[in-house]
Scaffold this motif. Sequence first.
Motif, PDB file in Angstrom:
ATOM      1  N   THR A 212       0.886  -1.171  -0.007  1.00 34.93           N
ATOM      2  CA  THR A 212      -0.107   0.091  -0.031  1.00 34.93           C
ATOM      3  C   THR A 212       0.786   1.381  -0.062  1.00 34.93           C
ATOM      4  OG1 THR A 212      -0.291   0.073   2.449  1.00 34.93           O
ATOM      5  CG2 THR A 212      -1.974  -0.839   1.302  1.00 34.93           C
ATOM      6  N   ASP A 213       2.297   1.034   0.346  1.00 33.30           N
ATOM      7  CA  ASP A 213       2.883   2.203   0.637  1.00 33.30           C
ATOM      8  C   ASP A 213       2.749   3.289  -0.778  1.00 33.30           C
ATOM      9  OD1 ASP A 213       4.688   3.875   2.007  1.00 33.30           O
ATOM     10  OD2 ASP A 213       6.163   3.123   0.723  1.00 33.30           O
ATOM     11  N   ILE A 214       3.059   2.681  -2.093  1.00 34.49           N
ATOM     12  CA  ILE A 214       3.365   3.318  -3.008  1.00 34.49           C
ATOM     13  C   ILE A 214       1.956   4.202  -3.172  1.00 34.49           C
ATOM     14  CG2 ILE A 214       2.814   1.450  -4.503  1.00 34.49           C
ATOM     15  CD1 ILE A 214       5.368   3.897  -5.640  1.00 34.49           C
ATOM     16  N   ILE A 215       0.747   3.566  -2.986  1.00 35.86           N
ATOM     17  CA  ILE A 215      -0.383   4.469  -3.356  1.00 35.86           C
ATOM     18  C   ILE A 215      -0.619   5.449  -2.312  1.00 35.86           C
ATOM     19  CG2 ILE A 215      -2.863   4.333  -3.494  1.00 35.86           C
ATOM     20  CD1 ILE A 215      -2.405   1.667  -4.779  1.00 35.86           C
ATOM     21  N   ALA A 216      -0.424   5.025  -0.853  1.00 37.92           N
ATOM     22  CA  ALA A 216      -0.863   5.882   0.021  1.00 37.92           C
ATOM     23  C   ALA A 216       0.207   6.868   0.332  1.00 37.92           C
ATOM     24  CB  ALA A 216      -0.671   5.075   1.526  1.00 37.92           C
ATOM     25  N   SER A 217       1.333   6.765   0.130  1.00 39.68           N
ATOM     26  CA  SER A 217       2.539   7.824   0.337  1.00 39.68           C
ATOM     27  C   SER A 217       2.692   8.804  -0.644  1.00 39.68           C
ATOM     28  CB  SER A 217       3.920   7.277   0.471  1.00 39.68           C
ATOM     29  OG  SER A 217       3.511   6.447   1.689  1.00 39.68           O
ATOM     30  N   THR A 218       2.213   8.311  -2.221  1.00 39.17           N
ATOM     31  CA  THR A 218       2.373   9.236  -3.306  1.00 39.17           C
ATOM     32  C   THR A 218       1.158  10.636  -3.074  1.00 39.17           C
ATOM     33  OG1 THR A 218       2.693   7.528  -4.572  1.00 39.17           O
ATOM     34  CG2 THR A 218       2.273   9.536  -5.582  1.00 39.17           C
ATOM     35  N   PRO A 219       1.645  11.819  -2.840  1.00 43.75           N
ATOM     36  CA  PRO A 219       0.710  12.728  -2.732  1.00 43.75           C
ATOM     37  C   PRO A 219      -0.193  13.087  -3.824  1.00 43.75           C
ATOM     38  CG  PRO A 219       2.872  13.539  -3.029  1.00 43.75           C
ATOM     39  CD  PRO A 219       3.152  12.260  -2.788  1.00 43.75           C
TER      40      PRO A 219
END
Lengths: 844, 176
Positions: A212-219
């Motif tokens: 999920t990191d890539i989706i959650a952390s991309t502003p």
Amino acid sequence: MADYERRPHGPRGGRKRRYRDDDDYDRRQRRRHEEPLFVKVRRQLLTIAESAARRAEDDAIHIAKTVAENYGDDEIRGVYLETAIDLVLEQPLKIPFIAATVLAANVLNPEPVSELLTRAGEALQGYINAGAWREVKLLLRFLGCLQGILEGDGIFPLLEEIFARAVDLQTASSEDLLGLELVKIILFTLPYVMASPATRFETHATALLEKTDIIASTPHALVDLVDPFCLTEGKPAATESVISLMQKQLQGESNRSWELACLPRPWKRIYETLEAQKEAQDEGAQDEEEAESASTTAPGAKHAFPQVVMPSPVGHGARAIFPEIYLSVYANQDIETVPPTSDIASSLLRDSLVDTINILDFNRIATAKYLIDVDCYFTPNTFVKRATPFDRLRELPTDRPQWKPEDVAVDAVFSQLFQLPCPEHKFIYYHSVLTECCKIAPAAIAPSLGRAIRFLYRSLESIDLDLSQRFLDWFSHHLSNFGFTWKWSEWIEDLGLPAVHPRMAFITGALDKEIRLSFAQRIRGTLPDPYQELVTEGKEKDTPDFKYMSDTTPYSNEGKEIMQLVRKKASDEEIQPFIDAIEEQAKSLGVEDPLIPSTDAFVTAICFVGSKSLSHFLSCIERNKERLLAIGPKSPRAQRQIITSVMDYWVDQPGIGINIIDKLLNYTILTPLSVVEWALVDKLAAGTVLAKPHVFEMISATVGKVTNRLRQIVAARTQPSLYEPQLSVLDETLKREKTDMQALFRVIEDSIVSVAGGSNDELMERGDGSGTLPEDEIIRRWGQRWLRVFRRKAGVEESFIVEALVGAAPVGTVALTPVPDDAAASEHAPLNGNMDIVEGDGGK
Amino acid sequence: MSTLSHHTVERLDRPSAYYVGKNKRRKYSHDEPEKQEEPTDNLKNATTLYVGNLSFYTTEEQIHELFAKCGEIKRLVMGLDRFTKTPCGFCFVEYYTHQDALDCLKYIGGTKLDERIIRTDLDPGFEEGRQYGRGKSGGQVRDEYREEYDPGRGGYGRAYADDQRRREEEDYGKGR
């Protein structure tokens, strides 16, 4: 059986007698009959964990036992299954405790549990299909709490599937927001799974988090749009979306072996108690009471995760999704009274509270009660004792958090009131929740509100203009419920600031709004001396003077005559000669547009005659509307003179003026464009007009009227089973009105952009012409803040229309089976091309 | 999005017990068997609210200011004393939509206006004549017999005050 008295302060309790006139009848009944068991189960379930005086675990076991032992009873079965799911969907704070009753029941009798899982699965499927993602989140949370009694990987395969859908959506479009919503669901389910009795899922959780990191952390591109703070200076913290914050916090937890300190684990004590009871029973097995209960060892039988199918692609419900930003009005205090954003408790508490607030809008008193009771629903000692004064926090040991439950609760309400672009419910709902909180626990809540108000007041220069308006509106409305008491003395120093300073604008705006809800004399009495001059004599006048009474006013004779005629309800023909007289005089004086002075006299006369009340004004309008309607088409400048006359007459009570303008828009005597041009072109006054709260209110209301109407047209255009010829008619209307709306936004943009950029000619000419006076900078900032608000509004409406039309029938669609003419006509009665959808009949 | 058949807490946007009771009583007394409809059926799409416990001094503008927070107001009818034609402490507020009226029950009913807790009730719709008080002396019935002094609503109840005055006159003799 213990006789449970009605809880004296419960949301369903007898306190609110005014809602229950049949109370006496009710009470007599109750005394006569023993409460049936299923009623008791329902009541115990409904009130689980509500009281700090009782152990939620004991109640959970009691409920579980009753259900497990009487599961053959259809009423008990029905009540348990239904109430449990209802509570999950309506009272999220109680989910861990509802789950606890299930975990307890499973030790005793697996039957109710498997049936409940089936029901939960069905409900979940329904909400997934409908795109009701909040409900999906809550049901998944409930199921996540039950991970320990699920077979295999339990909830994880579904979470993986949800993630796969999120990836699809994100891959398809970088602007996608639904995918973010799905990721949010996953992130807010994980902690509950990890706080459940299930073990050995750490790797699953960590693996999912990595994904999920890539989706959650991309502003997301829209994050800036919904940022509550619009200027970089004075911003309390870097803007971060709720999901990127949660992602970080979860990663932190995964490194701390999922401590999740604030989440309650009622199952621990329940399992211990049931084990102990089982041992006791095993010892006394020879007893005749060889109860079957507690026959198995915790956690009991395992169940398959209910069958749930994720459609592809997934849809979403009616509510538009925007990125969410974590806002706290208690940020940057010298003592932390709410969890810092580095602590996962900030997200977990906020999420449960916000859902509670938004779901229970149908009973603000219940909402307020649950907010006040927030400390009952999390690990004991997460908070300091209720109503601990802020200053006392310094004396407490610092080895554990000093979070004040009332600050956390109030913070959650403000986060919604200050949600951009707009919250789920009307602003006044959030006002009413705060009012009720204050009524239930004044000593605890009032000081918290005080600190919130101070934070917001200090942020006035940097906060989004829409939000500062909401603050103003809430502040005055809130005070009106509590005797208009506020410590005005603490802002006395600011009275020396220039009138265009945001703080002065707030103070004058707040006083004006207070007066609108009350009356000038009353408000004057609540103010310390230095404020007295802000409540001018004119504000105390019920009937402002009629300027034509003074002989020095041009056209005073005609003005007086017209006024007398309007008062006598004279006909249009009787008035005409005096209008003509003014126009002829004006012409002879070289006035370019003689319709302007005659309009001034006529409208001012109507204002004066109609000054007694809005009804009086409206009946004057009603009698003279033909003449008023004719002004606009003849001369746009004379049309704007109508506004000038109204606002000049009501200069001391602009609230009344705004209200009148609003009604004149309904009558189409004014057009939205005329109102915008009046304020932002004619009266721009080098941008100083932008500092007036009532002007912002007027323009917002006017724009709101236009966008509302457009949304109604869109709703009509996108309704299912709409066919030609109505389809084309509506499509035409939509296109036309959309163009008008865009034109309106363009006028706003064009006039403010020069102020915001400091290139406005008049602005340049102010003072020494250098454009570097301290006030010039303040005015530029007003311009920037206005621009931001109306650009956002324009963007939101634009994307609303695009999204709404995605699934609409294209122009040219013909009904497959011809509908009989009259049936079709009646079905689409209001949409026959006249488009008088809430046209506003002038509020007669 | 709540679509549950039973709610776990009471809803505040239901017609009041007063309204339901009033219509029930009426139904029974008329004894018309064919009139089986629920007393609340005619409120299904109601956009009007009865607003009670206002001060006599509360103005239309004040009411507007508060009630517009729940949606645009279509019409506002002040309750008047039948004889003096002055406000007598109630009004009807009509919105454009049913939802706005429900929101008003939920968010405004039971809060303060002009520093009085006001009462809101869903209403089937204003009809000419209903703007006047139904009390004997022209105001609202509740203001006839009220024994408490309420400065916002003309002091003591009128019938009660008259009664007191008569008693005083008897005690002290007429003409002081």
